[in-house]
Design a protein around this motif. Sequence first.
Motif, PDB file in Angstrom:
ATOM      1  N   TRP A   1       0.885  -1.187   0.000  1.00  0.00           N
ATOM      2  CA  TRP A   1       0.000   0.000   0.000  1.00  0.00           C
ATOM      3  C   TRP A   1       0.910   1.221   0.000  1.00  0.00           C
ATOM      4  CZ3 TRP A   1      -4.677   1.529  -1.022  1.00  0.00           C
ATOM      5  CH2 TRP A   1      -5.159   2.728  -0.505  1.00  0.00           C
ATOM      6  N   HIS A   2       0.846   2.016  -1.061  1.00  0.00           N
ATOM      7  CA  HIS A   2       1.798   3.109  -1.250  1.00  0.00           C
ATOM      8  C   HIS A   2       1.045   4.437  -1.249  1.00  0.00           C
ATOM      9  CE1 HIS A   2       4.911   5.094  -4.195  1.00  0.00           C
ATOM     10  NE2 HIS A   2       4.859   5.687  -3.029  1.00  0.00           N
ATOM     11  N   GLN A   3       1.224   5.192  -0.194  1.00  0.00           N
ATOM     12  CA  GLN A   3       0.637   6.540  -0.132  1.00  0.00           C
ATOM     13  C   GLN A   3       1.644   7.490  -0.776  1.00  0.00           C
ATOM     14  OE1 GLN A   3      -2.018   5.614   3.832  1.00  0.00           O
ATOM     15  NE2 GLN A   3      -0.479   7.193   4.011  1.00  0.00           N
ATOM     16  N   ALA A   4       1.377   7.833  -2.038  1.00  0.00           N
ATOM     17  CA  ALA A   4       2.374   8.554  -2.832  1.00  0.00           C
ATOM     18  C   ALA A   4       2.267  10.060  -2.670  1.00  0.00           C
ATOM     19  CB  ALA A   4       2.209   8.188  -4.302  1.00  0.00           C
ATOM     20  N   ARG A   5       1.057  10.546  -2.445  1.00  0.00           N
ATOM     21  CA  ARG A   5       0.865  12.005  -2.376  1.00  0.00           C
ATOM     22  C   ARG A   5      -0.257  12.286  -1.396  1.00  0.00           C
ATOM     23  NH1 ARG A   5      -2.223  15.921  -5.210  1.00  0.00           N
ATOM     24  NH2 ARG A   5      -3.505  14.182  -5.855  1.00  0.00           N
ATOM     25  N   VAL A   6       0.002  13.253  -0.527  1.00  0.00           N
ATOM     26  CA  VAL A   6      -1.000  13.616   0.483  1.00  0.00           C
ATOM     27  C   VAL A   6      -0.985  15.132   0.605  1.00  0.00           C
ATOM     28  CG1 VAL A   6      -1.599  13.459   2.932  1.00  0.00           C
ATOM     29  CG2 VAL A   6      -0.560  11.488   1.800  1.00  0.00           C
ATOM     30  N   SER A   7      -2.118  15.782   0.421  1.00  0.00           N
ATOM     31  CA  SER A   7      -2.140  17.241   0.564  1.00  0.00           C
ATOM     32  C   SER A   7      -2.923  17.641   1.809  1.00  0.00           C
ATOM     33  CB  SER A   7      -2.785  17.903  -0.657  1.00  0.00           C
ATOM     34  OG  SER A   7      -3.075  19.255  -0.337  1.00  0.00           O
ATOM     35  N   PRO A   8      -2.255  18.281   2.750  1.00  0.00           N
ATOM     36  CA  PRO A   8      -2.984  18.715   3.939  1.00  0.00           C
ATOM     37  C   PRO A   8      -3.960  19.852   3.647  1.00  0.00           C
ATOM     38  CG  PRO A   8      -0.705  19.496   4.011  1.00  0.00           C
ATOM     39  CD  PRO A   8      -0.826  18.629   2.793  1.00  0.00           C
ATOM     40  N   ILE A   9      -3.786  20.513   2.515  1.00  0.00           N
ATOM     41  CA  ILE A   9      -4.672  21.643   2.204  1.00  0.00           C
ATOM     42  C   ILE A   9      -5.966  21.164   1.548  1.00  0.00           C
ATOM     43  CG2 ILE A   9      -4.897  23.741   0.799  1.00  0.00           C
ATOM     44  CD1 ILE A   9      -1.964  24.322   1.369  1.00  0.00           C
ATOM     45  N   THR A  10      -5.838  20.286   0.557  1.00  0.00           N
ATOM     46  CA  THR A  10      -7.044  19.833  -0.153  1.00  0.00           C
ATOM     47  C   THR A  10      -7.576  18.507   0.375  1.00  0.00           C
ATOM     48  OG1 THR A  10      -5.722  18.606  -1.753  1.00  0.00           O
ATOM     49  CG2 THR A  10      -6.223  20.904  -2.301  1.00  0.00           C
ATOM     50  N   HIS A  11      -6.754  17.819   1.156  1.00  0.00           N
ATOM     51  CA  HIS A  11      -7.039  16.428   1.569  1.00  0.00           C
ATOM     52  C   HIS A  11      -7.059  15.475   0.380  1.00  0.00           C
ATOM     53  CE1 HIS A  11      -8.592  16.816   5.966  1.00  0.00           C
ATOM     54  NE2 HIS A  11      -7.607  17.657   5.712  1.00  0.00           N
ATOM     55  N   ASP A  12      -6.519  15.899  -0.767  1.00  0.00           N
ATOM     56  CA  ASP A  12      -6.383  14.981  -1.893  1.00  0.00           C
ATOM     57  C   ASP A  12      -5.214  14.037  -1.619  1.00  0.00           C
ATOM     58  OD1 ASP A  12      -8.447  16.116  -3.241  1.00  0.00           O
ATOM     59  OD2 ASP A  12      -7.216  17.227  -4.673  1.00  0.00           O
ATOM     60  N   VAL A  13      -5.420  12.769  -1.932  1.00  0.00           N
ATOM     61  CA  VAL A  13      -4.355  11.778  -1.753  1.00  0.00           C
ATOM     62  C   VAL A  13      -4.263  10.941  -3.026  1.00  0.00           C
ATOM     63  CG1 VAL A  13      -4.658  11.628   0.754  1.00  0.00           C
ATOM     64  CG2 VAL A  13      -5.901  10.034  -0.703  1.00  0.00           C
ATOM     65  N   THR A  14      -3.056  10.480  -3.320  1.00  0.00           N
ATOM     66  CA  THR A  14      -2.880   9.507  -4.401  1.00  0.00           C
ATOM     67  C   THR A  14      -2.251   8.267  -3.789  1.00  0.00           C
ATOM     68  OG1 THR A  14      -2.538  11.256  -6.020  1.00  0.00           O
ATOM     69  CG2 THR A  14      -1.843   9.037  -6.656  1.00  0.00           C
TER      70      THR A  14
ATOM     71  N   ARG B   1       1.945  -0.358  -9.514  1.00  0.00           N
ATOM     72  CA  ARG B   1       0.720   0.424  -9.747  1.00  0.00           C
ATOM     73  C   ARG B   1      -0.381  -0.445 -10.350  1.00  0.00           C
ATOM     74  NH1 ARG B   1       2.757   6.539 -11.375  1.00  0.00           N
ATOM     75  NH2 ARG B   1       4.177   6.704  -9.623  1.00  0.00           N
ATOM     76  N   ALA B   2      -0.570  -1.603  -9.756  1.00  0.00           N
ATOM     77  CA  ALA B   2      -1.661  -2.476 -10.218  1.00  0.00           C
ATOM     78  C   ALA B   2      -2.987  -1.728 -10.102  1.00  0.00           C
ATOM     79  CB  ALA B   2      -1.686  -3.751  -9.378  1.00  0.00           C
ATOM     80  N   PHE B   3      -3.091  -0.897  -9.080  1.00  0.00           N
ATOM     81  CA  PHE B   3      -4.272  -0.040  -8.906  1.00  0.00           C
ATOM     82  C   PHE B   3      -3.793   1.310  -8.380  1.00  0.00           C
ATOM     83  CE2 PHE B   3      -5.721  -4.386  -8.408  1.00  0.00           C
ATOM     84  CZ  PHE B   3      -6.844  -4.416  -9.236  1.00  0.00           C
ATOM     85  N   THR B   4      -4.438   2.372  -8.863  1.00  0.00           N
ATOM     86  CA  THR B   4      -4.116   3.726  -8.393  1.00  0.00           C
ATOM     87  C   THR B   4      -5.417   4.426  -8.010  1.00  0.00           C
ATOM     88  OG1 THR B   4      -2.103   3.937  -9.705  1.00  0.00           O
ATOM     89  CG2 THR B   4      -3.218   5.995  -9.118  1.00  0.00           C
ATOM     90  N   TYR B   5      -5.391   5.099  -6.885  1.00  0.00           N
ATOM     91  CA  TYR B   5      -6.585   5.802  -6.407  1.00  0.00           C
ATOM     92  C   TYR B   5      -6.241   7.261  -6.147  1.00  0.00           C
ATOM     93  CZ  TYR B   5      -7.733   0.958  -5.543  1.00  0.00           C
ATOM     94  OH  TYR B   5      -7.923  -0.382  -5.702  1.00  0.00           O
ATOM     95  N   VAL B   6      -6.975   8.132  -6.805  1.00  0.00           N
ATOM     96  CA  VAL B   6      -6.862   9.561  -6.523  1.00  0.00           C
ATOM     97  C   VAL B   6      -8.132   9.924  -5.763  1.00  0.00           C
ATOM     98  CG1 VAL B   6      -6.580  11.859  -7.516  1.00  0.00           C
ATOM     99  CG2 VAL B   6      -5.518   9.881  -8.625  1.00  0.00           C
ATOM    100  N   TRP B   7      -7.965  10.190  -4.510  1.00  0.00           N
ATOM    101  CA  TRP B   7      -9.108  10.330  -3.604  1.00  0.00           C
ATOM    102  C   TRP B   7      -9.029  11.618  -2.810  1.00  0.00           C
ATOM    103  CZ3 TRP B   7      -8.293   4.919  -0.910  1.00  0.00           C
ATOM    104  CH2 TRP B   7      -8.931   3.920  -1.645  1.00  0.00           C
ATOM    105  N   ARG B   8     -10.160  11.975  -2.218  1.00  0.00           N
ATOM    106  CA  ARG B   8     -10.130  12.943  -1.116  1.00  0.00           C
ATOM    107  C   ARG B   8     -10.238  12.149   0.183  1.00  0.00           C
ATOM    108  NH1 ARG B   8     -13.711  18.347  -0.079  1.00  0.00           N
ATOM    109  NH2 ARG B   8     -13.650  18.321   2.205  1.00  0.00           N
ATOM    110  N   LEU B   9      -9.347  12.433   1.095  1.00  0.00           N
ATOM    111  CA  LEU B   9      -9.384  11.760   2.391  1.00  0.00           C
ATOM    112  C   LEU B   9     -10.397  12.499   3.262  1.00  0.00           C
ATOM    113  CD1 LEU B   9      -8.296   9.520   4.144  1.00  0.00           C
ATOM    114  CD2 LEU B   9      -6.299  10.920   4.657  1.00  0.00           C
ATOM    115  N   TRP B  10     -11.613  11.966   3.255  1.00  0.00           N
ATOM    116  CA  TRP B  10     -12.712  12.616   3.985  1.00  0.00           C
ATOM    117  C   TRP B  10     -12.585  12.349   5.479  1.00  0.00           C
ATOM    118  CZ3 TRP B  10     -16.155  15.926   1.864  1.00  0.00           C
ATOM    119  CH2 TRP B  10     -16.247  15.955   0.468  1.00  0.00           C
ATOM    120  N   THR B  11     -13.026  13.311   6.281  1.00  0.00           N
ATOM    121  CA  THR B  11     -13.037  13.082   7.729  1.00  0.00           C
ATOM    122  C   THR B  11     -14.407  12.538   8.140  1.00  0.00           C
ATOM    123  OG1 THR B  11     -13.866  15.274   8.291  1.00  0.00           O
ATOM    124  CG2 THR B  11     -11.459  15.036   8.057  1.00  0.00           C
TER     125      THR B  11
END
Length: 277
Positions: free
Chosen positions: A185-198, A213-223
Motif C-alpha cells: 500500500w503506497h501513499q504517494a501524495r498527500v495534501s494537507p490543504i485539499t485532503h487529496d491523496v494519491t 501500480r496495479a491499482f491507483t486511487y486519486v481520492w479525497r481523504l474525507w473526515t
Amino acid sequence: MAKKKVVKSSRSRGWRSASTSDRYELYELAVQGTEADCIFIDRVFRQRRNRSPHSLREDFCGTGLLAREWVTRRDSNTAVGVDLDQAVLRRGRERIATLPAAARSRIELKKGDVNEIRTAPADVLVALNFSYFIFRTRAQLLEFFINARMGVAAGGMIVIDAYGGSGSWATGEEERSLDGFTYVWHQARVSPITHDVTNHIHFRFPDGSEMRRAFTYVWRLWTLPEIKELLVEAGFRSPAVYWEGTERKSGEGNGVFKPSRLGEACEGWIVYIVAEN
Ligand SMILES: C[S@@+](CC[C@H](N)C(=O)[O-])C[C@H]1O[C@@H](n2cnc3c(N)ncnc32)[C@H](O)[C@@H]1O
C-alpha cells in the motif's frame, strides 16, 4: 491501509509471479474481507431492525466479490452490483458463472455510474474500500449519498467505510506478506490543504518481479464528521461510526466493530459507517 483480511496460506510460498498473476485476484485476496463485511452487515441490521436483511446493492462493486458472498450466505439473499468498468465486470461475471445455479439466479452485476443507475430499493446499500472517496467535493459526495439513498428501501441502511489516523497523512509504503506475494500500500501524495491523496497498490513476488501500480486511487481523504454530516444532508438518519476493538496482546485491531462516539487517536484505523433510511 485497505486491509481487512489475514490470508491463511494453504500453499507453499513462491508460486506466484507478476506475469502469471491476475491483478483482480490479488486485489480480492489482499484487500477484501467480504465474509467479515457480510457478518457485520447482518449483525448491525438485526440489531437495528430486528430482522435479517435480504437484498443488497453493492456500489463500486468491482468483481462483485461481496455480492457473491452475500447470495451464498442465505437462500433468500439477492444482490445487485454496480460498476463502470466493463473489464472488471466481465471478470466478476466469470466468477458468478461458477456459483451454484440457485445462487447465480439471485445476483446481477450492472454496468453503470452509481449516480445514474436506478435499481429496486435494497435493504442495504454498501460502498466499501473507500471507493466513494473518488468524490472530491462536498457537492459531489452529497450527490452520491442522495442517489445512494434512492437505492435503499424505507427502513433500510447504507454501510460504507473510511480510513484515517496519523499514518494516513504520511507518504510511504506499507507491506504485507500474503499467500505467495507481497501486497504494498503506497501513499504517494498527500495534501494537507485539499485532503487529496494519491495511493497505489503494488504487488511484489518471490522471484523479484513486481506488478507496479496495479491499482491507483486519486481520492479525497474525507473526515468522519464531514461524512456523517453529508449523510444527514442527503436524508439518512442516525449515522453511526463503528470503531474496531483492539487485541490486548498485539495492540492490533480485533475485527470487532462497535458503535463509538469518540474513537481513539491512533496511527491507522478503518471504520464502518452505518446510516438509516
Ligand atoms: C476500489 S474498487 C472497489 C472494489 C470493491 N468494491 C471493494 O470493496 O474492494 C473501485 C471500483 O469503483 C468503480 N467506479 C469508479 N467510479 C465509479 C462510478 N462513478 N460508478 C460506478 N463504479 C465506479 C471502478 O471501476 C472500480 O472497479
